[in-house]
Design a protein around this motif. Structure first.
Motif, PDB file in Angstrom:
ATOM      1  N   ARG B 283    -109.442   5.401  53.117  1.00 12.43           N
ATOM      2  CA  ARG B 283    -108.218   4.923  52.471  1.00 12.43           C
ATOM      3  C   ARG B 283    -108.391   3.503  51.973  1.00 12.43           C
ATOM      4  NH1 ARG B 283    -105.523   7.313  56.483  1.00 12.43           N
ATOM      5  NH2 ARG B 283    -105.265   5.312  57.539  1.00 12.43           N
ATOM      6  N   SER B 284    -109.077   2.705  52.807  1.00 14.47           N
ATOM      7  CA  SER B 284    -109.315   1.316  52.408  1.00 14.47           C
ATOM      8  C   SER B 284    -110.157   1.270  51.148  1.00 14.47           C
ATOM      9  CB  SER B 284    -110.016   0.559  53.541  1.00 14.47           C
ATOM     10  OG  SER B 284    -109.177   0.542  54.665  1.00 14.47           O
ATOM     11  N   ASP B 286    -110.657   3.538  48.858  1.00 19.21           N
ATOM     12  CA  ASP B 286    -109.926   4.023  47.693  1.00 19.21           C
ATOM     13  C   ASP B 286    -108.834   3.046  47.279  1.00 19.21           C
ATOM     14  OD1 ASP B 286    -109.660   6.505  45.942  1.00 19.21           O
ATOM     15  OD2 ASP B 286    -107.578   6.089  46.515  1.00 19.21           O
ATOM     16  N   GLY B 287    -108.091   2.603  48.278  1.00 22.45           N
ATOM     17  CA  GLY B 287    -106.969   1.714  48.007  1.00 22.45           C
ATOM     18  C   GLY B 287    -107.413   0.412  47.352  1.00 22.45           C
ATOM     19  N   PHE B 288    -108.455  -0.214  47.954  1.00 14.91           N
ATOM     20  CA  PHE B 288    -108.872  -1.508  47.404  1.00 14.91           C
ATOM     21  C   PHE B 288    -109.634  -1.344  46.096  1.00 14.91           C
ATOM     22  CE2 PHE B 288    -108.025  -2.669  51.852  1.00 14.91           C
ATOM     23  CZ  PHE B 288    -107.082  -3.649  51.608  1.00 14.91           C
ATOM     24  N   GLN B 290    -108.743   0.762  43.856  1.00 17.30           N
ATOM     25  CA  GLN B 290    -107.673   0.814  42.860  1.00 17.30           C
ATOM     26  C   GLN B 290    -107.044  -0.571  42.656  1.00 17.30           C
ATOM     27  OE1 GLN B 290    -104.966   4.038  43.173  1.00 17.30           O
ATOM     28  NE2 GLN B 290    -103.709   3.319  41.468  1.00 17.30           N
ATOM     29  N   ALA B 291    -106.904  -1.280  43.799  1.00 23.07           N
ATOM     30  CA  ALA B 291    -106.351  -2.630  43.705  1.00 23.07           C
ATOM     31  C   ALA B 291    -107.221  -3.495  42.804  1.00 23.07           C
ATOM     32  CB  ALA B 291    -106.261  -3.241  45.096  1.00 23.07           C
ATOM     33  N   GLU B 294    -106.737  -2.473  39.280  1.00 26.42           N
ATOM     34  CA  GLU B 294    -105.462  -2.920  38.712  1.00 26.42           C
ATOM     35  C   GLU B 294    -105.439  -4.432  38.493  1.00 26.42           C
ATOM     36  OE1 GLU B 294    -102.706  -1.406  41.527  1.00 26.42           O
ATOM     37  OE2 GLU B 294    -102.728   0.629  40.678  1.00 26.42           O
ATOM     38  N   ASP B 295    -105.963  -5.170  39.508  1.00 26.87           N
ATOM     39  CA  ASP B 295    -105.837  -6.624  39.454  1.00 26.87           C
ATOM     40  C   ASP B 295    -106.905  -7.273  38.578  1.00 26.87           C
ATOM     41  OD1 ASP B 295    -103.843  -6.121  41.157  1.00 26.87           O
ATOM     42  OD2 ASP B 295    -104.817  -6.923  42.964  1.00 26.87           O
ATOM     43  N   ARG B 312    -114.098   5.891  43.695  1.00 30.95           N
ATOM     44  CA  ARG B 312    -112.869   6.589  44.108  1.00 30.95           C
ATOM     45  C   ARG B 312    -113.091   8.104  44.211  1.00 30.95           C
ATOM     46  NH1 ARG B 312    -107.506   5.408  41.457  1.00 30.95           N
ATOM     47  NH2 ARG B 312    -106.854   6.380  43.413  1.00 30.95           N
TER      48      ARG B 312
END
Lengths: 148, 483
Positions: B283-284, B286-288, B290-291, B294-295, B312
Motif C-alpha cells: 500500500r505504501s 502504491d500510495g507514495f 501515486q503521491a 501527483e505531486d 504501481r
C-alpha cells in the motif's frame, strides 16, 4: 470549519500519512486525532493517561480503527469502547488490511458499524475514504451524547 | 433323551466301559446258555431213548405172547425215574397194549398217552412241558410194536431259569464293578480335558493369564494340555506385543496430531500476518508512487512517468498474488462440510456472473442439468469458479466460444468435466498445469497468477477425488475431476 473530529487509530506511519492524504484529497478538513496504539486510543476516548483532563464527553464523529495494533489490539479496543457507557454508541469503522473471515465476524460481533479492507490500489483507497467521509461525517446522524 | 454326542466326556467314557463289558458278558452268557441247554436236551433225549430201548427189548416177548400184565410190570419199573411222566407200549396195529403213568402225573392229569399210534416210528418231539419219544420194538428184524415215553422238561426249565438268573446276577455285578473301575479311570482322561475347558473358559471370559500345573500326563491328552498352555503363553506374549504396539501407535498419532495442530496454528498465524503485514508495504509503495506522480509528475519526463506506472502495476500484481495465495491456503485449512450440492446450478450461476462482467463476449454455454454431488458447497464453488474463469479467459481471443459442463461415467463413479474450445495447451506440459505459480502462457497473452489450478487440485484432493486435463494448442482444453 467543523468541530467534528475523526479519531484515526493506526500504528503504521505510512498508512497514517496515506490516510491523511486521502482525507485531504477528498477535501475532508475535520481535525484528525491520531492514536498510534490501542492504549492511546482508549486514553483519548476516556480522557485518561496522556489525555488526562480531556473532556471525555466530546466524542469523535467517527473512529477509524486498525485491527493490528501494539499493546492493545483493535478488537480489544472495540470491546472496551462498547463496554463503556460513554462510548458504547460511538461509530467505529474498522479499517484494516485483513480480509480474514474470523476478523470480520469478530469485528461485527463486537459491534463495529462498518468493516473496510484497505485496498492496495491507492486510487481505490482514496475512493473508499471519500465515501467513508461522506457517509460518517455528512450523512450519518450520531446518537446524542448524554452530558453528565 | 440326550444324544450320546452331547453327553459330558466323563459320562461318555463311563458309558463306553460299561457298555463294552456288559455286551461282552451278555454275548458270553448267551453262548454258554445256548450250548448248555442244547447239551441238556441232547442228554435228556439220549437217556429217554435208552430207557425206551431197554423197555422195548424187555417187552418184545410180552407183545409176542400177548401178555399185557407183564408189560405193565416192566413199565412200572420206570417209577424210579421221577422225570418220566407216562409211558405206553403199542402193538403192531398201533393199539395201546400197556401203559404207565407216574404218581404225580396221575394227580395232576397233565398228560395223556395217545390211544392209537398211526405207525410205529423212531423219533422225538418236544411238547408243552414234556418230551415225547417213540421207539419201535423190533424182534428178529421185524417191527412188532412201539413204545412211547413222555418225560417232563420241568427240571430242565428250572435249570435254564437258574442259569439265566445267575447270568443276570453276574451281569449286574460285573456292570457295577466296571462302573466303579471306569469312574476311577475316566478321571485320568477326562480330568485334564475338563481343566483345559475351564482354562479356555476363564481365558475367553476374563482374558486372564493361564497357569500351567506342569503335571501333565505323558499321553496324547497330556500333550494336548501342554500344547494348549504353550499356545496360550504365545498368544499372551503376542497380545502383549500388540497392546504395546497399539499404545505406541496411539502415542505417535497423538504426538503427530499435536504437531499438526501446532503447524496448523502456525500456518494460520502466518497467513494472518501475510494478509495483514505483507500488504501494508505494498500500500505504501502504491500510495507514495501515486503521491509522487501527483505531486512531482510535472518534473518527470515520459519515461519517468511510465516507470512509476510500472511500479504501481507490479504492486497490484503482488497484491493479487498474495490474495490468491491466501485463498489457496484457506482452501487447504478451512473446515469441510459435506452436503448435496447442485453443481449444474452453480455452473450456470458462475457463468452468468462472468457474462455480466463481459457482456460483449459471445459464449455458448452447454450445462448438463441436474448434476449433484456430495461436497463442501463453498469449496465446490471456488473449484468451479476457477475452472470456468479459466475457460472464459482462454477462449477470450476467439470471436465465439463454447464452454461445456457435463459428466461421464467410469465404473459407476461420475467424472465431471469443463470443456472449452479456446487456446488449449501442449499435452507435453500437462504435468505442470496444477503446480502453484506454473503458467503455460506468457503474461502478455493471458493474465493470471498461476494459482487457480493449484487451488482446483487442492479442493479436488480434499474431496478425495482426482483431477486431470486434456488439451491441444488452439483446440481447447478439457478439465476432468471426480469428487
Amino acid at each position: 470549519m467543523s468541530d467534528k473530529v475523526i479519531l484515526l487509530v493506526e500504528d503504521n506511519p505510512d498508512d497514517e500519512e496515506l490516510t491523511l492524504r486521502a482525507l485531504k484529497k477528498n477535501n475532508i478538513q475535520n481535525d484528525v486525532i491520531v492514536a498510534r496504539d490501542g492504549v492511546q486510543a482508549l486514553d483519548y476516548l476516556f480522557g485518561t493517561g496522556i489525555y488526562a483532563g480531556r473532556d471525555a464527553s466530546r466524542l469523535p464523529s467517527v473512529t477509524l480503527l486498525d485491527l493490528k495494533l501494539p499493546k492493545i489490539d483493535g478488537l480489544e479496543v472495540l470491546k472496551r469502547i462498547r463496554e463503556h457507557e460513554l462510548t458504547k454508541l460511538l461509530p467505529v469503522v474498522i479499517l484494516t488490511s485483513s480480509k480474514e473471515e474470523q476478523d470480520l465476524i469478530k469485528g461485527y460481533a463486537l459491534g463495529a458499524n462498518s468493516y473496510i479492507r484497505k485496498p492496495v490500489d491507492f486510487s481505490q483507497f482514496i475512493e473508499a475514504v471519500r465515501q467513508l467521509g461522506l457517509y460518517w461525517l455528512l450523512l450519518n446522524e450520531s446518537a446524542p451524547v448524554e452530558h453528565r | 433323551m440326550r444324544r450320546f454326542r452331547d453327553l459330558p466326556i466323563k459320562h461318555k467314557l463311563t458309558l463306553l466301559v460299561v457298555l463294552t463289558s456288559a455286551s461282552a458278558l451278555i454275548v458270553a452268557s448267551a453262548a454258554f446258555l445256548f450250548f448248555d441247554i442244547r447239551d441238556s436236551y441232547d442228554d435228556m433225549v439220549r437217556n429217554t431213548s435208552t430207557q425206551a430201548k431197554i423197555i422195548g427189548y424187555n417187552s418184545a416177548a410180552t407183545i409176542l405172547f400177548f401178555d399185557p400184565q407183564t408189560a405193565t410190570q416192566t413199565l412200572s419199573a420206570l417209577s424210579t425215574e421221577p422225570d418220566i411222566m407216562a409211558a405206553g407200549i403199542y402193538d403192531r396195529a398201533g393199539k395201546l397194549f400197556a401203559s404207565y403213568t407216574s404218581a404225580a402225573s396221575t394227580r395232576s392229569a397233565t398228560t395223556s398217552l395217545p390211544a392209537v399210534l398211526t405207525a410205529p416210528t423212531d423219533g422225538h418231539r418236544f411238547k408243552k412241558g414234556y418230551l415225547e419219544l417213540s421207539q419201535k420194538i423190533v424182534f428178529e428184524k421185524r417191527t412188532i410194536g412201539a413204545i412211547v415215553i413222555q418225560t417232563s422238561t420241568e427240571a430242565m426249565r428250572k435249570r435254564v431259569l437258574q442259569y439265566v438268573a445267575i447270568a443276570l446276577l453276574v451281569l449286574i455285578a460285573s456292570t457295577a464293578g466296571s462302573i466303579l473301575v471306569s469312574l476311577r479311570l475316566q478321571r485320568r482322561i477326562s480330568q485334564p480335558i475338563l481343566e483345559l475347558v475351564a482354562t479356555a473358559k476363564s481365558v475367553s471370559r476374563q482374558n486372564e493369564a493361564p497357569v500351567s500345573t506342569g503335571a501333565e500326563s505323558r499321553d496324547e491328552v497330556g500333550l494336548l494340555v501342554k500344547t494348549f498352555h504353550e499356545m496360550l503363553a504365545r498368544i499372551q506374549v503376542q497380545s502383549e506385543e500388540l497392546r504395546e504396539a497399539n499404545e505406541e501407535l496411539e502415542n505417535r498419532v497423538l504426538e503427530r496430531t499435536t504437531q499438526l495442530e501446532a503447524a496448523n496454528k502456525e500456518l494460520e498465524a502466518f497467513s494472518y500476518s501475510v494478509s495483514h503485514d505483507l500488504r501494508a508495504p505494498l500500500r505504501s509503495i502504491d500510495g507514495f508512487s501515486q503521491a509522487l506522480f501527483e505531486d512531482q509528475g510535472d518534473k518527470l519526463d515520459e519515461q519517468g512517468r511510465s516507470d512509476l506506472q510500472r511500479v504501481r502495476a507490479a504492486t497490484q500484481r503482488m497484491a493479487r498474488l498474495i490474495d490468491d495465495l491466501l485463498n489457496l491456503s484457506r482452501v487447504s485449512r478451512s473446515e469441510m462440510r459435506r452436503e448435496s450440492v447442485d453443481l449444474s446450478a452453480l455452473v450456470k450461476n458462475i457463468a452468468a456472473e462472468l457474462q455480466a462482467g463481459e457482456p460483449d463476449r459471445q459464449v455458448a454455454l452447454a450445462v448438463a442439468d441436474g448434476l449433484r454431488s456430495q461436497g463442501d458447497p463453498r469449496l465446490l464453488r471456488v473449484l468451479l469458479e476457477n475452472l470456468l474463469r479459466n475457460a472464459w479467459k482462454f477462449t477470450g481471443k476467439h470471436a465465439t466460444a463454447k464452454i461445456e459442463f457435463g459428466t461421464m461415467h467410469n465404473n459407476g463413479r461420475p467424472i465431471y468435466y469443463v470443456r472449452d474450445d479456446g487456446a488449449g495447451f501442449d499435452m507435453a506440459y500437462a504435468g505442470k498445469l496444477f503446480g502453484a505459480f506454473q503458467r503455460l502462457h506468457a503474461m502478455t497473452e493471458f493474465h493470471g497468477t498461476g494459482i487457480g489450478l493449484a487451488t482446483v487440485q487442492r479442493i479436488v484432493h480434499r474431496h478425495g477425488g482426482r483431477v486431470w486435463a486434456e488439451g491441444k494448442v488452439d483446440h481447447g482444453a478439457t478439465f476432468y475431476f471426480t469428487l
